[in-house]
Design a protein around this motif. Structure first.
Motif, short mmCIF file in Angstrom:
data_model
loop_
_atom_site.label_atom_id
_atom_site.label_comp_id
_atom_site.label_asym_id
_atom_site.label_seq_id
_atom_site.Cartn_x
_atom_site.Cartn_y
_atom_site.Cartn_z
N LEU A 27 43.06 7.46 62.68
CA LEU A 27 44.05 6.93 61.74
C LEU A 27 43.94 7.54 60.23
O LEU A 27 44.84 8.03 59.58
CB LEU A 27 44.21 5.51 61.63
N ILE A 28 42.64 7.30 59.84
CA ILE A 28 42.36 7.83 58.41
C ILE A 28 42.34 9.52 58.56
O ILE A 28 43.03 9.87 57.33
CB ILE A 28 40.76 7.32 58.19
N MET A 42 35.44 5.76 57.27
CA MET A 42 35.50 5.82 58.68
C MET A 42 34.30 5.35 59.36
O MET A 42 34.05 4.43 60.23
CB MET A 42 35.70 7.34 59.25
N VAL A 66 40.27 4.19 64.58
CA VAL A 66 40.12 4.13 63.08
C VAL A 66 40.14 5.44 62.36
O VAL A 66 40.60 5.89 61.43
CB VAL A 66 38.81 3.11 62.84
N PRO A 67 38.88 6.29 63.01
CA PRO A 67 38.79 7.57 62.07
C PRO A 67 40.01 8.44 62.51
O PRO A 67 40.38 9.05 61.60
CB PRO A 67 37.66 8.12 62.92
N ILE A 93 33.83 1.50 58.65
CA ILE A 93 34.74 0.64 59.65
C ILE A 93 34.23 0.83 60.89
O ILE A 93 34.16 -0.33 61.65
CB ILE A 93 36.12 1.19 59.38
N ASP A 94 33.94 1.86 61.38
CA ASP A 94 33.21 1.79 62.79
C ASP A 94 32.06 0.93 63.09
O ASP A 94 31.82 0.53 64.06
CB ASP A 94 33.12 3.36 63.31
N ALA A 110 39.05 1.37 69.91
CA ALA A 110 39.27 1.13 68.61
C ALA A 110 38.27 1.79 67.63
O ALA A 110 38.82 2.25 66.58
CB ALA A 110 39.06 -0.44 68.55
N LEU A 158 32.95 -2.62 63.15
CA LEU A 158 33.75 -2.85 64.49
C LEU A 158 32.66 -2.85 65.53
O LEU A 158 32.68 -3.95 66.64
CB LEU A 158 34.72 -1.67 64.78
#
Length: 321
Positions: free
Chosen positions: A276-277, A304, A273-274, A307-308, A269, A311
């Motif tokens: 995806l962006i 990035m 996220v990075p 969000i990381d 996960a 998470l």
């Protein structure tokens, strides 16, 4: 080879005798001869067979060995097979003693074990009031000694189980633990094979039609029977504990695998996220918003990282990382 050959009368030792003198003592009414042998040759067994007029089937069982524990009658002869179990290093050694019991003689043949019965003979000679019961009491004393030797073996296996359980909860190699548990289960089965058939055999010596050699010793053989019952119950309890330990070990292994899976999912996960962006802004379309904006790159990297970090905080709080 011949260990010893002794004549007794009225519960007292008369003399150490030679095999050639056996017949002169066996013919006496109140006298009996106790002969002990260790892994004798075929010629020595044949000589004893001729001397005591032993039944051919019993002699054949004693000569071949590796018999199931049992007590059988052949006319006036009582033939007993007992397994001697001893701990040698990390393994169990299974020996055997075959006992021929007649009216005026006892012949014991021991094989595949160094544990003898000199202590049993000394015990019998210290108890002349019991030894005067004759050959039947010698059979009791030998059987009692064999059964008593099972208890230290069972204690050693119990200690081994406790050590394995400590290793289970210490998080050591699970494959090695399972192998150790199966090895312990095999040892318990070996001990059960020695005690369980003997339980049925000894039951014939104190209840119902009792062989004349044991007719005055029923309470003594009942005591051996009680010991065997306790042994078999303890063996069954330890086998159940081994089965439970195997299940617990497999459950801990499953939990460990789940922990690894959760950690891998959390790491995936954090990488996703990075990715995806970056994947969105890496597409080669002309009219992507913020494509020509001066702050687009720092904003994307900041998103990035933010969000990381979030998470990572959530995963740590949930103990996934």
């Amino acid at each position: 080879m011949l260990i010893n050959c002794v004549a007794y009368e009225g519960g007292k030792k008369l003399a150490d005798i030679q095999p050639s003198e056996i017949h002169s003592y066996v013919d006496r009414r109140e006298c009996f001869v106790w002969v002990a042998m260790f892994e004798p040759t075929a010629e020595e067994v044949a000589a004893m067979q001729a001397e005591f007029n032993l039944h051919e089937l019993a002699v054949e069982d004693a000569r071949h060995g590796h018999q199931r524990p049992k007590i059988e009658e052949f006319g006036d002869l009582l033939f007993a097979v007992l397994q001697i179990v001893e701990v040698v290093g990390d393994e169990l050694n299974v020996g055997e003693v075959d006992v021929f019991v007649g009216r005026n003689y006892v012949l014991s043949i021991r094989s595949r074990t160094q544990l003898g019965f000199l202590g049993v003979r000394a015990r019998c000679e210290r108890e002349p009031e019991l030894l005067q019961h004759g050959a039947g009491y010698v059979l009791y004393a030998i059987t009692d000694a064999v059964v008593d030797r099972y208890f230290p073996v069972l204690d050693a296996l119990e200690v081994e189980l406790e050590q394995i359980e400590t290793r289970i909860f210490a998080g050591q190699n699970n494959r090695a633990i399972i192998e150790a548990l199966y090895s312990l289960k095999q040892k318990l089965m070996t001990l059960k094979h020695a005690t369980s058939p003997l339980l049925e055999a000894i039951g014939k010596l104190y209840g119902g039609r009792v062989p004349y050699q044991c007719s005055r010793l029923q309470e003594y053989f009942r005591d051996i029977y009680d010991h065997l019952v306790r042994l078999n119950q303890s063996i069954e309890s330890q086998r159940e504990m081994v089965t439970t330990a195997i299940s617990v070990n497999l459950s801990l292994l499953t939990i460990q695998e789940n922990e690894v899976t959760k950690r891998l999912a959390a790491c995936a996960a954090l990488v996703a996220v990075p990715t995806l962006i970056a994947g969105v802004y890496g597409m080669n379309f002309k009219n992507i918003p913020e494509l020509d904006w001066a702050f687009g790159y720092p904003l994307a990297v900041g998103m990035m990282a933010a969000i990381d970090i979030y998470l990572f905080y959530r995963f740590r709080k949930s103990k996934w990382l």
